[in-house]
Scaffold this motif. Structure first.
Motif, PDB file in Angstrom:
ATOM      1  N   ILE A  39       0.851  -1.180   0.000  1.00  0.00           N
ATOM      2  CA  ILE A  39       0.000   0.000   0.000  1.00  0.00           C
ATOM      3  C   ILE A  39       0.889   1.234   0.000  1.00  0.00           C
ATOM      4  N   LEU A  40       0.670   2.100  -0.953  1.00  0.00           N
ATOM      5  CA  LEU A  40       1.408   3.359  -1.037  1.00  0.00           C
ATOM      6  C   LEU A  40       0.625   4.421  -0.281  1.00  0.00           C
ATOM      7  N   PHE A  48      -4.229  11.975   4.782  1.00  0.00           N
ATOM      8  CA  PHE A  48      -3.431  10.851   4.306  1.00  0.00           C
ATOM      9  C   PHE A  48      -4.329   9.778   3.701  1.00  0.00           C
ATOM     10  N   PHE A  49      -3.834   9.191   2.600  1.00  0.00           N
ATOM     11  CA  PHE A  49      -4.557   8.185   1.842  1.00  0.00           C
ATOM     12  C   PHE A  49      -3.593   7.050   1.503  1.00  0.00           C
ATOM     13  N   GLY A  50      -4.143   5.930   1.086  1.00  0.00           N
ATOM     14  CA  GLY A  50      -3.293   4.819   0.674  1.00  0.00           C
ATOM     15  C   GLY A  50      -3.951   4.009  -0.418  1.00  0.00           C
ATOM     16  N   LEU A  84      -6.441   0.553  -6.314  1.00  0.00           N
ATOM     17  CA  LEU A  84      -7.607   0.952  -5.533  1.00  0.00           C
ATOM     18  C   LEU A  84      -7.199   1.708  -4.272  1.00  0.00           C
ATOM     19  N   GLU A  85      -7.898   2.778  -3.974  1.00  0.00           N
ATOM     20  CA  GLU A  85      -7.639   3.564  -2.762  1.00  0.00           C
ATOM     21  C   GLU A  85      -8.286   2.840  -1.580  1.00  0.00           C
ATOM     22  N   LEU A  86      -7.454   2.286  -0.697  1.00  0.00           N
ATOM     23  CA  LEU A  86      -7.931   1.521   0.454  1.00  0.00           C
ATOM     24  C   LEU A  86      -8.041   2.374   1.709  1.00  0.00           C
ATOM     25  N   LEU A  87      -7.124   3.319   1.880  1.00  0.00           N
ATOM     26  CA  LEU A  87      -7.102   4.199   3.055  1.00  0.00           C
ATOM     27  C   LEU A  87      -7.565   5.586   2.627  1.00  0.00           C
ATOM     28  N   LYS A  88      -8.491   6.170   3.422  1.00  0.00           N
ATOM     29  CA  LYS A  88      -9.010   7.486   3.042  1.00  0.00           C
ATOM     30  C   LYS A  88      -9.149   8.416   4.246  1.00  0.00           C
ATOM     31  N   PRO A 106     -11.005  -5.085   0.102  1.00  0.00           N
ATOM     32  CA  PRO A 106     -11.550  -5.601  -1.152  1.00  0.00           C
ATOM     33  C   PRO A 106     -11.924  -7.092  -1.082  1.00  0.00           C
ATOM     34  N   LYS A 107     -11.383  -7.821  -0.109  1.00  0.00           N
ATOM     35  CA  LYS A 107     -11.736  -9.244   0.020  1.00  0.00           C
ATOM     36  C   LYS A 107     -13.167  -9.418   0.516  1.00  0.00           C
ATOM     37  N   SER A 108     -13.651  -8.461   1.306  1.00  0.00           N
ATOM     38  CA  SER A 108     -15.020  -8.548   1.827  1.00  0.00           C
ATOM     39  C   SER A 108     -15.945  -7.501   1.207  1.00  0.00           C
TER      40      SER A 108
END
Length: 144
Positions: A39-40, A48-50, A84-88, A106-108
């Motif tokens: 995750i970037l 902050f985002f990731g 995909l943006e996972l952290l928002k 994304p798994k759930s």
């Protein structure tokens, strides 16, 4: 009096600068706890985002990119999970703590409230529903 005021302003400016530098310590790539993704973490304005920048197995059994097919929004199920943006929307609250953000799994296909704590090269992630006691934690490792 003017000298004291200038000194106070300089000290305050240095404190703000040091705080911003501490906040930015989270920036960079992080390996997920299971080692299947990176995750970037990046900054937009003061938040902050990731995003998912690498996955161990990027394609499905048919050789096509894995999609966000578990997303409850049917319109988003055809987008690739890579990128995909996972952290928002995380804010830095001092003491190496980032709060008030969300994490998407994304798994759930579920989104959770989230708190992150930076401890050197370990990023402690706590995803939860409602209150932090009801959730799951994992540690991500900084990619060097």
């Amino acid at each position: 009096m003017v000298k004291k005021l200038c000194l106070i302003i300089m000290i305050a400016a240095c404190s703000i600068s040091a705080s911003a530098q501490n906040a930015d310590a989270i920036l960079g790539k992080w390996l997920s706890a299971n080692g299947e993704g990176q995750i970037l973490v990046y900054k937009k304005e003061s938040k902050f985002f990731g995003k998912l920048s690498w996955i161990k197995v990027p394609n499905n059994d048919n050789g096509k990119p894995k999609l966000d097919d578990r997303n409850p929004d049917k319109n988003l199920q055809s987008r690739p999970i890579l990128g995909l943006e996972l952290l928002k929307n995380f804010t830095f609250d001092g003491d190496n703590v980032y709060e008030n953000g969300t994490i998407y799994d994304p798994k759930s296909g579920k989104t959770y409230s989230c708190k992150m704590t930076l401890k050197g090269d370990i990023l402690k992630i706590r995803g939860y529903i409602g209150i932090s006691l009801l959730g799951r934690s994992e540690n991500w490792t900084r990619v060097k």
